[in-house]
Scaffold this active site. Structure first.
Site, short mmCIF file in Angstrom:
data_model
loop_
_atom_site.label_atom_id
_atom_site.label_comp_id
_atom_site.label_asym_id
_atom_site.label_seq_id
_atom_site.Cartn_x
_atom_site.Cartn_y
_atom_site.Cartn_z
N SER A 177 0.85 -1.18 0.00
CA SER A 177 0.00 0.00 0.00
C SER A 177 0.89 1.23 0.00
O SER A 177 1.78 1.37 0.84
CB SER A 177 -0.91 -0.01 1.23
OG SER A 177 -1.77 1.11 1.24
N LYS A 193 -1.10 -0.88 -4.36
CA LYS A 193 -2.33 -0.14 -4.07
C LYS A 193 -1.97 1.30 -3.79
O LYS A 193 -1.13 1.58 -2.93
CB LYS A 193 -3.07 -0.74 -2.87
CG LYS A 193 -4.36 0.00 -2.54
CD LYS A 193 -5.12 -0.66 -1.40
CE LYS A 193 -4.65 -0.19 -0.06
NZ LYS A 193 -5.48 -0.72 1.05
N LYS A 212 -3.08 4.94 -2.38
CA LYS A 212 -4.04 5.74 -1.63
C LYS A 212 -4.34 6.99 -2.46
O LYS A 212 -3.43 7.65 -2.97
CB LYS A 212 -3.47 6.14 -0.28
CG LYS A 212 -3.23 4.96 0.67
CD LYS A 212 -4.53 4.40 1.20
CE LYS A 212 -4.29 3.36 2.28
NZ LYS A 212 -5.55 2.84 2.87
N ASP A 250 -7.36 3.08 -3.39
CA ASP A 250 -8.14 3.09 -2.16
C ASP A 250 -8.50 4.53 -1.82
O ASP A 250 -7.62 5.36 -1.57
CB ASP A 250 -7.33 2.46 -1.03
CG ASP A 250 -8.08 2.38 0.28
OD1 ASP A 250 -9.26 2.78 0.33
OD2 ASP A 250 -7.49 1.92 1.27
N GLU A 271 -11.17 0.62 -3.85
CA GLU A 271 -11.56 0.26 -2.49
C GLU A 271 -12.22 1.43 -1.77
O GLU A 271 -11.69 2.55 -1.77
CB GLU A 271 -10.31 -0.19 -1.73
CG GLU A 271 -10.56 -0.66 -0.31
CD GLU A 271 -9.26 -1.07 0.38
OE1 GLU A 271 -9.31 -1.34 1.59
OE2 GLU A 271 -8.20 -1.10 -0.29
N ASP A 317 -14.69 -1.98 2.27
CA ASP A 317 -13.80 -2.21 3.41
C ASP A 317 -14.51 -1.76 4.67
O ASP A 317 -15.18 -2.55 5.34
CB ASP A 317 -12.49 -1.44 3.17
CG ASP A 317 -11.51 -1.51 4.33
OD1 ASP A 317 -11.85 -2.05 5.39
OD2 ASP A 317 -10.38 -1.00 4.18
N LYS A 359 -10.60 -7.46 7.14
CA LYS A 359 -9.62 -7.16 8.17
C LYS A 359 -10.14 -7.75 9.47
O LYS A 359 -11.19 -7.31 9.98
CB LYS A 359 -9.44 -5.65 8.33
CG LYS A 359 -8.80 -4.95 7.14
CD LYS A 359 -8.78 -3.45 7.35
CE LYS A 359 -8.18 -2.73 6.14
NZ LYS A 359 -8.40 -1.28 6.19
N GLY A 367 -4.91 -4.65 5.81
CA GLY A 367 -3.90 -4.47 6.85
C GLY A 367 -4.13 -3.21 7.64
O GLY A 367 -4.70 -2.24 7.12
#
Length: 373
Positions: free
Chosen positions: A136, A162, A164, A189, A214, A239, A263, A291
């Site tokens: 990430s 991934k 952000k 995400d 996400e 999520d 998660k 995570g």
């Protein structure tokens, strides 16, 4: 099984690099670690993954400590707990606080698997010796800095990235990464930073060949996510909106997503994670492991759960060195050449806590015994 002693430790560990999302920047990992011991000599470990400040959800490190100390520990200490369901029955007077409960439940599963002489992966029905993982990448100040970070992670061996994103730092940045690495497994995400007013920005991501987007919208916006998914080719992954198997069932029933992130801390632990996994697998819906900047304790739990057969997409587990110069376990998780982490095979979580490192990062500690209750 009876838990005779529980020790709660607040640990604070510095990150190698600050990590930024659409909502916050972190420089340290704060967590409540749960050490649970039986009269028979077994010791189990768990980790409460809430952040230091309650901006991911209403729970925080301090709130986890309070709820465990005042409510959850007294409910389970010295009680006969035949299985995880019995533990949840014991904790049932406390509403919510899934992350605090998950930390205690993790320690119980560690004890349970050790008592059976099984790894947690085997105990849960895991089918993999290695689990595929990605990395990430936080929000960066400039596209150039982002590209340098991505390049560095690819050199380390990560096969999936991934990004952000947030409004204003999304389309240009993601397109640049895609241009530089056309074949890269890539996803983004939003951490709930968008609304349907950003529809043009979100649908603009459709041409970039993403695995998924996400949690683009607010945690409570299941209906809006369904509308968004209807208008996007890219799979929406939920999520923060999914706190239970029932939440997952409802979201899938209205096509609010095509993929679900699991998660264990967010959903209350292993038991609920397995329920979500089983529900999604029965419907042919991919799941993957998220995570929360875990130490080696929480990371070991995530790896074990991710060894279940329905986890078909690379997770966010990453190697310990992604976040920490040193972990609190004797053998930190390291990245294999094929962008995987090895599933521990020793009984329980399969890790050993390094007492000196643990002491170095502990800022508060309290112990409770059954005889004192």
């Amino acid at each position: 099984m009876k838990i005779a002693r529980i020790t709660l430790r607040h640990v604070r560990m510095p990150f190698r690099h600050a990590f930024s999302t659409s909502r916050w920047t972190l420089t340290h990992k704060d967590a409540i670690l749960v050490e649970a011991a039986t009269d028979g000599g077994l010791t189990g470990w768990g980790e409460c993954v809430a952040l230091a400040y309650p901006d991911y959800c209403y729970e925080s490190t301090a709130i986890n400590a309070l709820v465990l100390r005042e409510y959850l520990v007294p409910l389970v200490l010295g009680q006969e707990l035949a299985d995880a369901q019995a533990l949840w029955d014991a904790m049932s007077p406390v509403a919510g606080h899934r992350i605090a409960k998950a930390g205690l439940e993790c320690a119980f599963w560690d004890l349970d698997a050790q008592a059976r002489g099984q790894s947690l992966s085997t105990r849960l029905g895991g089918t993999r010796e290695r689990v595929e993982t990605g990395v990430s990448v936080s929000v960066h100040d400039t596209p150039e800095a982002l590209l340098r970070s991505v390049e560095g992670y690819l050199r380390e061996g990560y096969g999936r990235v991934k990004l952000k994103i947030k409004p204003g730092k999304d389309l240009v940045e993601t397109a640049l990464v895609r241009k530089n690495w056309p074949g890269l497994k890539l996803q983004v995400d939003g951490n709930a930073a968008y609304t349907l007013e950003h529809l043009d920005r979100l649908t603009g991501l459709d041409d970039l060949g993403l695995l998924l987007i996400e949690q683009p919208l607010s945690n409570e916006d299941i209906i809006d996510h369904a509308q968004l998914q209807q208008r996007m080719r890219t799979a929406v992954c939920l999520d923060e909106s999914i706190l239970s198997a029932d939440d997952a069932r409802k979201a899938l029933s209205i096509s609010a997503c095509r993929i679900i992130n699991i998660k264990p801390g967010r959903v209350g632990g292993v038991r609920e994670s397995v329920r979500i996994h089983d529900l999604c697998r029965a419907q042919g819906v991919p799941v993957w492991m998220g995570g929360m900047f875990e130490t080696g304790i929480g990371r070991a739990l995530n790896v074990a759960v991710a060894s279940l057969p329905g986890f078909t997409l690379p997770g966010d587990i990453s190697a310990s060195s992604k976040y920490f110069e040193e972990d609190i376990v004797e053998e930190p998780f390291s990245l294999n050449a094929d962008s995987t982490l090895t599933v521990p095979t020793a009984p329980g979580l399969g890790i050993r806590v390094d007492a000196r490192r643990l002491a170095r990062y502990t800022v508060a500690e309290e112990t409770f015994t059954a005889s004192a209750r």
